[in-house]
Every structure is written in structure tokens, then in C-alpha cells.
Design a protein around this motif. Structure first.
Motif, short mmCIF file in Angstrom:
data_model
loop_
_atom_site.label_atom_id
_atom_site.label_comp_id
_atom_site.label_asym_id
_atom_site.label_seq_id
_atom_site.Cartn_x
_atom_site.Cartn_y
_atom_site.Cartn_z
N GLY A 166 -22.97 4.97 -3.96
CA GLY A 166 -22.16 3.86 -4.51
C GLY A 166 -20.93 4.39 -5.23
O GLY A 166 -19.84 3.85 -5.11
N ALA A 193 -19.48 7.26 -4.64
CA ALA A 193 -18.58 7.78 -3.61
C ALA A 193 -17.77 6.64 -3.00
O ALA A 193 -16.56 6.76 -2.78
CB ALA A 193 -19.38 8.51 -2.53
N ALA A 194 -18.46 5.53 -2.72
CA ALA A 194 -17.77 4.37 -2.14
C ALA A 194 -16.66 3.90 -3.07
O ALA A 194 -15.55 3.63 -2.63
CB ALA A 194 -18.76 3.25 -1.87
N ILE A 218 -13.52 5.98 -2.83
CA ILE A 218 -12.62 5.87 -1.66
C ILE A 218 -12.12 4.45 -1.45
O ILE A 218 -11.26 4.21 -0.62
CB ILE A 218 -13.28 6.38 -0.36
N GLU A 219 -12.64 3.53 -2.22
CA GLU A 219 -12.24 2.13 -2.04
C GLU A 219 -10.76 1.96 -2.35
O GLU A 219 -10.27 2.45 -3.36
CB GLU A 219 -13.07 1.25 -2.97
N ASN A 220 -10.08 1.25 -1.46
CA ASN A 220 -8.65 0.95 -1.63
C ASN A 220 -7.78 2.20 -1.72
O ASN A 220 -6.69 2.14 -2.26
CB ASN A 220 -8.41 0.10 -2.88
N LYS A 221 -8.30 3.33 -1.24
CA LYS A 221 -7.49 4.54 -1.27
C LYS A 221 -6.79 4.72 0.08
O LYS A 221 -7.19 4.12 1.09
CB LYS A 221 -8.38 5.75 -1.56
N VAL A 279 -5.52 6.43 3.54
CA VAL A 279 -6.26 7.14 4.59
C VAL A 279 -6.28 8.64 4.28
O VAL A 279 -7.30 9.31 4.46
CB VAL A 279 -5.60 6.86 5.95
N VAL A 327 -8.95 9.44 1.75
CA VAL A 327 -10.29 9.33 2.30
C VAL A 327 -10.59 10.52 3.23
O VAL A 327 -11.68 11.08 3.22
CB VAL A 327 -10.47 7.99 3.07
N PHE A 364 -21.39 0.17 0.98
CA PHE A 364 -20.98 -0.42 -0.29
C PHE A 364 -19.59 -1.06 -0.18
O PHE A 364 -19.16 -1.76 -1.08
CB PHE A 364 -20.91 0.65 -1.39
N GLU A 392 -12.60 -2.20 4.65
CA GLU A 392 -12.52 -0.79 4.30
C GLU A 392 -13.19 0.07 5.36
O GLU A 392 -12.73 1.14 5.69
CB GLU A 392 -13.20 -0.54 2.94
#
Lengths: 180, 524
Positions: free
Chosen positions: A134, A136-137, A140-143, A145, A148, B26, B31
Motif C-alpha cells: 500500500g 509503495a502504491a 507511485i500514485e500520480n507520479k 511515468v 514509476v 491499491f 493509474e
């Protein structure tokens, strides 16, 4: 704060008489003496002891896929949770747990986080694995490419044209979609 | 001795795939989709059948949350906006996710099954749509429900029970008369309804919804009739843009209505008059493509904004609306009767073919009527010939427009070469002492904006005797009293703005030279 919990838990456990300890050996040969209830959070350890009748207290269980650094992190988490459980067996003190988890994970770099995820996966600690993945997610969320890619260590093997085409194809994913 | 071994996994980039899926579970679907750009391996993972695997891990995470939060606080929102997979497995996957979300007492639920290769010409539209699980229609926790591109059905002897629903949006939904009417009777707290581009129902009856504030319906296929009775609604929009058959509408006891927008309605002059006179709070009225309207009569002291668009049969407009401030009209030429003294903005656009030989006379008449009300008047015409005040007409004009006002003319299409001077002359002949005139026009590959500001030297009114310029009025024409003209010109074919000042009546001769376009110079 988290380290104080960890140390207090170890001191309290050492003061209680004759608490059973389990020895775990990491990939680089270091042996950890771990209190039994903490070690039992590691599913791989629990099933190892449950399934093998011939093991004794003296058995040192080898964990060839876990580094010493990852082991330190994992034990810190498991000890803290054991402490929470011991203090409040009915319901975990949610706010405290959250504060601990936030502080705990803040100090970890992406590389450390990935190493811990691999270790948690191998040791089969579902709670920790859920928590770390979670985290980790969230990282990278809204990052971009590029971010990521770096996070997962992916090498970009597209030509610029191919990448542009894909981005166009999945435009809806890259553009903002309204909130709800 | 048994030991748990590390799983053999095909690794993409460091972390084993099950863990990657765990991480992605998640994240929003969007995404996850973005990961296809990471590398070829990820793209293949996304493209080839693994989507369902990804969905599987998504589902697992929703299920986990369902387990954890069952008795705790409710889930705030659950959004699922995905491609329509032509796949049975997909439908059951969605069913399961939706039921977990509802099990978590979700408050805001949005489900949209977009399909990129949607073929409108195919006859079996309905067959390819996902049938939404009927449990959605009796989920007590839902407050906001937004559905897109799916089919809504209700099992026999079942009723909709959305006891907390406040907002309902349906977009491209297949829904029949029974379900849609049941839907409204089953939502006692509903405040906002939007139903757009849906199909399968032809009529809707809205009755006794006491909390409702806004209703919007647009472009529903085969939609024929709406009855709105005893509603507290303040805003009602029903728009059928390209409908071949106009829809019937019946509005009864909806006295709180403030905004009404009807496009493509089968309404008559009498109906409209009765409605407007019965609504004490009506502020804004929009009528579009209502082809039964001929002689519109509106009586509404509260009306503030009126817009009439493409009601092609309308020839007459009578407004008893003293507080009207904005009036927008497009369509054919009309004659007008109004007591609107507070009008501040008028937009007129005459875009229908002129069958009437008296068109120009009527236009000038209409302008003079409006001009007396408004400080600012905007007139749009299709072609430059549409604004034309012939010499012989100038002599017989009933009265020039009153002075000191602002006028804007927009011409949608002109054929070059085009004389600005003629338009200015035409305009000044009907409005001799106007303060500003702005003329915008568009030609084949550009536009031009021209702004004139006039100042006059003599007193505008000749005391006592009639002026030599006009038969009926004691004022002089612009040639006799113009002092200075300030000009501002912007053209799409040159970057800089031209500004200059000219004196006297001769200015008109220089205007065309100043307003010349580069493209006109070339063609000349």
C-alpha cells in the motif's frame, strides 16, 4: 517513538522469565534471537515449527532470502505490533498504530521498501505485505511515468514514437478525469 | 522436512509479478492503465489477457476492504470507469466488486463502462451492454449514484429503494419506462437528476418529489413525453436536440420553478403564456427549436433572462416582462411588443433565409424598438447583405434610433472585397448620434474587428423646428454634426493593432483604406 516501543518490548520480554526465543539466520549469516510470539507472526517460521516435529529450541532456522537489514526492519514492525497486541488484546489502538506505521515507513528509501516487500512476501507476513505494498502504491500514485519506471527499475525499451503512440492511446489515463 | 519455498515467478523488473499486482491493486484503474507505457513487458502485461488478472487483484483488495470495514464507517466512494470487456468474466467481476462496495455501505457510487469501439449503427445495442446488478437499486447507503453505459433492469415484483439518494446521473443507460418511473418513486430524498442520452423509455412521470431542485434531461432516444406535477423543482431542463418528433410536456403545480430550458418541445403559444403567468419566481427561460410556437406571448414580472433560439415559425413576440434584462434571439425576423425597460443586453441573430421583401424595413423597426430599451445592442447576421439600409428606405424611416448608445454588429460571412464604410454609413443613417459602433466580421480565412467611437460638436437637438435632415425629428443627421472619429482596428492577418483619429464627415472616405486587409490588397 517506534524504537522506544521496540526496545521496551524487548526489555519487557527479557525481564519475563524464560521467554522462549527462536533463532533466525539471515542470508548474510547473522543470527537473530527473536521472542516466540514475534517470530510466529512470520508465517514461514510458524509453519516450519508446526510442520516439523524434530526441531528443538536450539534449531537455527535459515532464511536465505532475507538480508540482515531487511530483518531489522521486519522485526521492528512485528515487535511493535506484538506490543500493541499485548497492551490492548481486544482492539488495536488505531491512532497509535497509524502513527507508528507512518513514522516507520517514512525513514525507508524506495530501495529499502522494495527489499522489505520481498522479505515480507517470502516470510509470508500478510499484514506487513499489505501495508508495504500500500505504501509503495502511494509512492507511485500520480507520479510521472519516469518516476514509476525508476521505482520499479524498469528500462524503457520503447522508441519515442512508440511511447508517444501509447500515450495517445491511453490519453484518458494520463489526462485528469473528474473527481467523482 | 517441508519448507515453504519462494514462489517461482516470472519477474518483470525486480519485484515478482504477484507483488506488482498487489501494489497496483491499491491504485485506480487509470493509474494501472498508465503502467503500459513503462516498458514493452508492462505493455504486454496490460494488453494480453492479464487484464483480468489485474482485475482479480483489484477485486481482492476491494474484498479485503469489505471484510475490514463491514461494521465500521462506510466507504466514501467507489468509482469504476472501465472499458467494456466483451467478456462474461468481466460482468461477474463487476457484479462482485459492486456488491462488495455496497456491502461497505458506499455513499458515492460511479460505474461507467466506456467502450472505445462503440458502433452506433449496430442493431444489437442492448445486447452488448453490461446488465447492472439490481442490488444497486436497493442500496440504502448510496447518496450519489452516477451510471454510464449499462443496462438497468428491475426484477419483477421488486421496487427501487434508494432511501438516501440525493443525486442521480444516468448517461447512455438502457432503461425502460417501468424502471425509470420506479426509480423516481423509490428515491424520496432526490435533489438532482440528470438523464442524458439514454434509451429504452419514452415517457417519464415525475410526481411529488419534495426535495428535488434540479432536473436535466437531454438527448434521450425515442423520448416522447414528460409529466412534472407537484414538484419543488427550481430548475428544469429538457433538451432534445436532434429529435425528429417533438416531445410533449406537462407541467402542473411546480410553482418554485426559476429556470426552464426546453429544446424540441411540442408546446403552443397558449401553453407557454399560461405557464409563464403561473410561475411567480421564473427568472430564466430558454426556448429552442419549439416549432409550434408562432406568436409568443409571455407574461412574467420576475423574468430576467429570455432566450429564444431556432423557433422557426415565430413571427411575433409580445413580452410583458418589465424586469427582463437579457434577451437573446436567433431565428427569423419578428415583430416585437415589449415593456421591458430594464433590458441591458440584447443579442439578435437573424440566420434564416429572408423570404420577406420588407425584411430591411422590419429589421430597422425592430432595432429601433430594442434600441430604445437598451444601452447595448448586439446584432449578428449571416452575410453582409443582411444589414443593408438602402437609400430609398432612409427617406421613409419611421424614426431614427435614439442617441448615445452602443451598437455591435457581427457578420458571420462576408465576401471580399467588403466595404466597412458602407456598413458604418448604413448604421449612422438609422442611428445618427450613436456613441460607439463595433463591427466584427469573418471572411474565408480570417476575421477583422473594427471599433468606432464618435464625438459630435453641435447640440444634438434643433430646438423648435424640424431639422433639414429628417422629416419627423428635430435632430440633424450625423454628417452635420460629427466632430471626431476614433478608430481601432484588429485584423487576424496582421499582428499590430491600428489606431487613428479622423475629423469631420469626410472620415467615411478614408475608412475603407484604413481597414484594408492584406489579403484584400493581394486580390486587388
Amino acid at each position: 517513538m517506534s524504537s522506544s516501543i521496540a526496545s521496551s518490548s524487548s526489555s519487557s520480554s527479557s525481564s519475563s522469565k524464560k521467554e522462549k526465543k527462536i533463532s533466525l539466520k539471515t542470508s548474510d549469516g547473522e543470527v537473530f534471537e527473536v521472542e516466540e510470539p514475534v517470530a510466529m507472526q512470520l508465517e514461514i517460521v510458524r509453519s516450519f515449527f508446526a510442520d516439523n516435529e524434530d526441531v528443538t529450541e536450539q534449531t537455527v532456522m535459515p532464511l536465505p532470502n532475507v538480508s540482515t537489514a531487511a530483518m531489522h526492519g521486519i522485526l521492528e514492525y512485528c515487535r511493535a505490533h506484538e506490543e500493541f497486541r499485548r497492551r490492548m488484546p481486544e482492539a488495536a489502538p488505531e491512532e497509535e498504530v497509524r502513527a507508528f506505521e507512518a513514522g516507520y515507513v517514512d525513514r525507508k528509501s524506495n530501495e529499502e521498501l522494495k527489499e522489505m516487500i520481498l522479505a515480507a512476501n517470502y516470510l509470508n507476513i500478510s499484514k506487513l505485505l499489505d501495508f508495504l505494498t500500500g505504501v509503495a502504491a502511494k509512492r507511485i500514485e500520480n507520479k510521472s511515468v519516469e518516476y514509476v519506471r525508476a521505482f520499479f527499475g524498469v528500462e524503457n525499451d520503447f522508441t519515442p514514437e512508440e511511447e508517444a503512440n501509447l500515450r495517445r492511446e491511453y490519453e484518458w489515463a494520463f489526462e485528469g478525469v473528474d473527481e467523482d | 522436512m517441508k519448507t515453504t519455498r519462494i514462489q517461482k515467478v516470472d519477474r518483470i523488473s525486480g519485484l515478482p509479478e504477484p507483488i506488482l499486482h498487489h501494489i497496483l491493486s491499491f491504485l485506480s484503474f487509470r493509474e494501472v492503465a498508465k503502467t503500459c507505457v513503462l516498458s514493452k513487458t508492462w505493455d504486454r502485461a496490460w494488453h494480453r489477457g492479464r487484464r483480468l488478472k489485474l482485475l482479480g487483484s483489484l477485486e481482492r483488495s476491494i474484498r479485503n476492504r469489505h471484510r475490514h470495514c463491514k461494521d465500521l464507517v462506510s466507504m466514501e466512494k467507489f468509482n469504476m470507469v472501465v472499458d467494456l470487456f466483451k467478456d462474461q468474466e468481466f460482468a461477474s467481476f463487476v457484479d462482485r466488486c459492486v456488491s462488495y462496495a455496497i456491502g461497505c455501505n458506499v455513499k458515492k457510487l460511479r460505474l461507467d463502462f466506456a467502450s472505445e469501439n462503440y458502433d452506433y449503427d449496430e442493431g444489437d445495442r442492448g445486447k452488448r451492454w453490461y446488465n447492472l446488478s439490481p442490488i444497486v437499486l436497493c442500496a440504502k447507503s448510496i447518496e450519489v449514484l452516477k451510471l454510464g453505459r449499462c443496462k438497468l433492469e428491475l426484477p419483477i415484483r421488486n421496487d427501487v429503494k434508494l432511501s438516501r439518494l440525493r443525486k442521480l446521473h444516468l448517461h447512455e443507460i438502457d432503461i425502460n419506462n417501468h424502471v425509470i418511473s420506479n426509480l423516481f418513486s423509490g428515491c424520496p430524498l432526490i435533489e438532482e437528476v440528470i438523464v442524458g442520452k439514454c434509451q429504452g423509455f419514452d415517457s417519464i412521470e415525475l410526481f411529488g418529489l419534495f426535495r428535488i431542485i434540479g432536473i436535466m434531461m437531454f438527448d434521450n432516444w425515442g423520448f416522447k413525453r414528460v409529466d412534472a406535477k407537484v414538484l419543488n423543482v427550481s430548475s428544469l431542463t429538457i433538451v432534445q436536440h436532434d429529435a425528429i418528433i417533438p416531445f410533449d410536456i406537462n407541467i402542473l403545480y411546480c410553482t418554485n420553478l426559476e429556470n426552464i430550458k426546453l429544446v424540441g418541445a411540442s408546446i403552443t403559444d397558449e401553453w407557454l403564456y399560461k405557464l409563464t403567468s403561473e410561475l411567480p419566481f421564473l427568472e430564466s427561460l430558454y426556448l429552442g427549436s419549439c416549432h409550434k410556437l408562432k406568436r409568443i406571448k409571455i407574461s412574467s414580472p420576475s423574468l430576467d433572462t429570455l432566450q429564444i433560439s431556432e423557433c422557426v415559425k415565430v413571427v411575433e413576440l409580445e413580452m410583458d416582462s418589465p424586469n427582463l434584462s437579457d434577451f437573446t434571439y436567433d431565428g427569423g425576423m419578428i415583430s416585437l411588443c415589449s415593456n421591458a425597460l430594464a433590458l441591458s443586453n440584447i443579442d439578435l441573430y437573424f440566420n434564416l433565409i429572408k423570404l420577406d421583401t420588407q425584411w430591411n424595413v422590419k429589421l430597422v423597426e425592430l432595432l429601433s424598438q430594442f434600441h430604445s430599451f437598451s444601452e447595448m445592442l448586439t446584432l449578428k447576421v449571416s452575410e453582409d447583405e443582411d444589414f443593408n439600409v438602402p437609400k430609398e428606405l432612409r427617406q421613409i424611416l419611421p424614426s431614427p434610433l435614439s442617441s448615445g448608445k452602443h451598437f455591435q454588429l457581427v457578420i458571420n460571412k462576408v465576401c471580399l472585397p467588403f466595404s466597412i464604410a458602407k456598413v458604418v454609413d448604413d448604421f449612422l443613417s438609422v442611428a445618427p448620434h450613436t456613441e460607439t459602433v463595433s463591427i466584427d466580421y469573418y471572411y474565408s480565412h480570417g476575421w477583422s474587428k473594427n471599433f468606432f467611437e464618435f464625438s459630435y460638436k453641435k447640440p444634438l437637438v434643433n430646438e423648435g423646428e424640424p431639422s433639414p435632415c429628417f422629416k419627423s425629428l428635430p435632430i440633424s443627421c450625423w454628417q452635420h454634426c460629427i466632430e471626431e472619429v476614433k478608430l481601432e482596428i484588429f485584423n487576424s492577418d496582421s499582428i499590430d493593432e491600428k489606431m487613428c483619429s479622423l475629423r469631420g464627415a469626410e472620415f467615411l472616405e478614408k475608412v475603407d483604406g484604413l481597414c484594408l486587409l492584406k489579403s484584400m490588397m493581394k486580390s486587388a
